[in-house]
Design a protein around this motif. Structure first.
Motif, PDB file in Angstrom:
ATOM      1  N   MET A   1       4.761   1.983  -4.280  1.00 12.50           N
ATOM      2  CA  MET A   1       4.498   3.406  -4.486  1.00 12.50           C
ATOM      3  C   MET A   1       4.094   3.705  -5.928  1.00 12.50           C
ATOM      4  O   MET A   1       3.268   4.579  -6.184  1.00 12.50           O
ATOM      5  CB  MET A   1       5.743   4.224  -4.107  1.00 12.50           C
ATOM      6  N   LEU A   2       4.711   2.976  -6.874  1.00  9.81           N
ATOM      7  CA  LEU A   2       4.320   3.159  -8.277  1.00  9.81           C
ATOM      8  C   LEU A   2       2.858   2.758  -8.477  1.00  9.81           C
ATOM      9  O   LEU A   2       2.110   3.433  -9.208  1.00  9.81           O
ATOM     10  CB  LEU A   2       5.224   2.324  -9.192  1.00  9.81           C
ATOM     11  N   SER A   3       2.441   1.679  -7.834  1.00 14.57           N
ATOM     12  CA  SER A   3       1.052   1.223  -7.937  1.00 14.57           C
ATOM     13  C   SER A   3       0.094   2.268  -7.382  1.00 14.57           C
ATOM     14  O   SER A   3      -0.985   2.502  -7.942  1.00 14.57           O
ATOM     15  CB  SER A   3       0.880  -0.101  -7.187  1.00 14.57           C
ATOM     16  N   ALA A   4       0.484   2.899  -6.264  1.00 11.07           N
ATOM     17  CA  ALA A   4      -0.358   3.949  -5.698  1.00 11.07           C
ATOM     18  C   ALA A   4      -0.497   5.112  -6.665  1.00 11.07           C
ATOM     19  O   ALA A   4      -1.560   5.728  -6.765  1.00 11.07           O
ATOM     20  CB  ALA A   4       0.243   4.435  -4.378  1.00 11.07           C
TER      21      ALA A   4
ATOM     22  N   MET B   1      -0.157  -5.946  -7.088  1.00 14.43           N
ATOM     23  CA  MET B   1      -1.019  -4.943  -6.438  1.00 14.43           C
ATOM     24  C   MET B   1      -2.310  -4.724  -7.224  1.00 14.43           C
ATOM     25  O   MET B   1      -3.374  -4.487  -6.635  1.00 14.43           O
ATOM     26  CB  MET B   1      -0.266  -3.608  -6.341  1.00 14.43           C
ATOM     27  N   ALA B   2      -2.209  -4.770  -8.573  1.00 15.73           N
ATOM     28  CA  ALA B   2      -3.385  -4.521  -9.411  1.00 15.73           C
ATOM     29  C   ALA B   2      -4.269  -5.758  -9.545  1.00 15.73           C
ATOM     30  O   ALA B   2      -5.489  -5.631  -9.673  1.00 15.73           O
ATOM     31  CB  ALA B   2      -2.939  -4.049 -10.793  1.00 15.73           C
ATOM     32  N   ALA B   3      -3.665  -6.923  -9.504  1.00 23.16           N
ATOM     33  CA  ALA B   3      -4.439  -8.154  -9.683  1.00 23.16           C
ATOM     34  C   ALA B   3      -5.086  -8.633  -8.385  1.00 23.16           C
ATOM     35  O   ALA B   3      -6.124  -9.309  -8.423  1.00 23.16           O
ATOM     36  CB  ALA B   3      -3.534  -9.252 -10.246  1.00 23.16           C
ATOM     37  N   TYR B   4      -4.467  -8.308  -7.266  1.00 24.96           N
ATOM     38  CA  TYR B   4      -4.997  -8.756  -5.964  1.00 24.96           C
ATOM     39  C   TYR B   4      -5.123  -7.563  -5.011  1.00 24.96           C
ATOM     40  O   TYR B   4      -4.394  -7.463  -4.015  1.00 24.96           O
ATOM     41  CB  TYR B   4      -4.082  -9.826  -5.360  1.00 24.96           C
ATOM     42  N   PRO B   5      -6.032  -6.636  -5.326  1.00 27.58           N
ATOM     43  CA  PRO B   5      -6.172  -5.442  -4.467  1.00 27.58           C
ATOM     44  C   PRO B   5      -6.748  -5.801  -3.098  1.00 27.58           C
ATOM     45  O   PRO B   5      -7.659  -6.618  -2.995  1.00 27.58           O
ATOM     46  CB  PRO B   5      -7.134  -4.555  -5.270  1.00 27.58           C
ATOM     47  N   MET B   6      -6.205  -5.180  -2.083  1.00 27.16           N
ATOM     48  CA  MET B   6      -6.697  -5.367  -0.712  1.00 27.16           C
ATOM     49  C   MET B   6      -6.971  -3.982  -0.139  1.00 27.16           C
ATOM     50  O   MET B   6      -6.034  -3.199   0.083  1.00 27.16           O
ATOM     51  CB  MET B   6      -5.661  -6.116   0.131  1.00 27.16           C
ATOM     52  N   ASP B   7      -8.236  -3.667   0.051  1.00 26.15           N
ATOM     53  CA  ASP B   7      -8.616  -2.301   0.421  1.00 26.15           C
ATOM     54  C   ASP B   7      -8.533  -2.083   1.934  1.00 26.15           C
ATOM     55  O   ASP B   7      -8.438  -3.032   2.713  1.00 26.15           O
ATOM     56  CB  ASP B   7     -10.023  -2.002  -0.080  1.00 26.15           C
ATOM     57  N   GLY B   8      -8.588  -0.807   2.285  1.00 24.21           N
ATOM     58  CA  GLY B   8      -8.553  -0.441   3.693  1.00 24.21           C
ATOM     59  C   GLY B   8      -7.144  -0.369   4.230  1.00 24.21           C
ATOM     60  O   GLY B   8      -6.192  -0.860   3.592  1.00 24.21           O
ATOM     61  N   PRO B   9      -6.979   0.222   5.426  1.00 17.06           N
ATOM     62  CA  PRO B   9      -5.633   0.328   6.022  1.00 17.06           C
ATOM     63  C   PRO B   9      -4.966  -1.035   6.224  1.00 17.06           C
ATOM     64  O   PRO B   9      -3.771  -1.189   5.968  1.00 17.06           O
ATOM     65  CB  PRO B   9      -5.913   1.011   7.369  1.00 17.06           C
TER      66      PRO B   9
END
Length: 335
Positions: free
Chosen positions: A242-245, A96-104
């Motif tokens: 959820m932890l990443s969030a 999740m941290a290395a390949y962030p994908m933004d938006g819904p």
């Protein structure tokens, strides 16, 4: 299929008194009472405990562990152990941290990726344990180590950035009142309540209570265990999401602290580590109680160095007390 032990679902209606007895016997009622008592102590020591911000913080903090404990419960009910929870959470967190994908759309894609990673690990665990008949501790220890190694390959040190949409929206509230993380945990509970009444859900209890009898009764033991591991893996992936969030960053060792706490939450919630008794709801309450205890100790001025000691003491007391109540209720028989 209707023969189930402990807190397994029965397809008969029960009067309120019988339901209360079953809740107490399963440990769910006891841990719910313990949570309320702890919250009252927390509120007495810290007036901000009753504010919406505190409730939001508690929910966000508890959600990853609660979901991970829900997954572990699926395996424990069928008399197994799954150590891969730590590895899957670490791996999904760094992805999740290395390949962030933004938006819904990016958030949904990230969620699907985390569920796929967890499901793949669960599939491997299920094959090793249910098909090849390896000991669940040994098999899942191996997959945990592999996942931890993959997490280091993806991100060799804490860092990276989780997509803003995920870190902001999933830790916020709906209409300023209901925590989004709480809704996700509630969705897990709803899915569990539906699943436990299916043949596979009931089979989890039956296999955990007596595998030989379950096999002789025609229950597909291998398939049941397989599904349990896959479901658990997907929930670990959701826990990593959820932890990443919550952290908004990645850590290749981010899931390590979840290993022991997950088992503690399961045991505290009344699920027997010998299988066949308990449920996801109790484990979620157990996770919430463990994290609430940290807040209570902090509010009481107790050093964080003693947190583990108090959590262990509460776990032992709750398990012993729950065992005594269970014996008492079972001795009195059904209402």
């Amino acid at each position: 299929m209707s023969v189930v032990t402990g807190s397994a679902p029965l397809r008969l209606s029960h009067p309120p008194a019988a339901r209360l007895r079953r809740a107490l016997a399963s440990g769910t009622g006891i841990i719910a009472i313990l949570y309320v008592v702890l919250y009252l102590v927390y509120a007495a020591w810290d007036p901000t405990a009753l504010t919406a911000d505190t409730a939001l913080s508690l929910t966000n903090n508890a959600a990853p562990l609660a979901i991970a404990a829900a997954g572990e419960t699926l395996v424990v009910l069928a008399r197994g152990f799954d150590l891969s929870v730590a590895g899957v959470i670490s791996l999904t967190n760094v992805v999740m941290a290395a390949y962030p994908m933004d938006g819904p759309g990016g958030a949904l894609a990230s969620l699907a990726l985390c569920l796929a990673i967890g499901g793949a690990v669960g599939f491997a665990n299920g094959y090793l344990v249910a098909v090849l008949r390896l000991q669940s501790i040994a098999a899942t220890l191996a997959t945990m180590i592999i996942c931890q190694g993959l997490a280091l390959v993806v991100l060799d040190a804490p860092g990276g950035t989780v997509a803003d949409f995920v870190s902001y929206e999933l830790t916020d509230t709906v209409f300023g009142v209901v925590p989004v993380a709480g809704l996700i945990v509630a969705a897990v509970v709803v899915l569990w309540l539906a699943f436990r009444r299916t043949d596979t859900g009931i089979a989890l209890y039956t296999v955990g209570a007596d595998e030989t009898s379950a096999q002789l009764s025609g229950i597909p033991v291998v398939r049941t265990r397989f599904i349990g591991f896959i479901g658990a893996g997907m929930l670990y992936g959701l826990a990593g999401f959820m932890l990443s969030a919550q952290t908004a960053t990645g850590d290749p060792n981010g899931g390590t602290s979840f290993l022991m706490l997950t088992f503690a939450a399961v045991a505290l919630g009344g699920t027997s580590l010998a299988g066949g008794r308990g449920g996801v709801v109790g484990s979620i309450l157990g996770a919430a109680t463990l994290l609430l205890l940290q807040k209570v100790l902090f509010a009481g001025g107790v050093s964080s160095f003693y947190t583990g000691i108090f959590q262990g003491v509460v776990l032992v007391v709750a398990v012993v007390f729950g065992s005594l109540v269970t014996r008492l209720v079972e001795r009195r028989g059904p209402a």
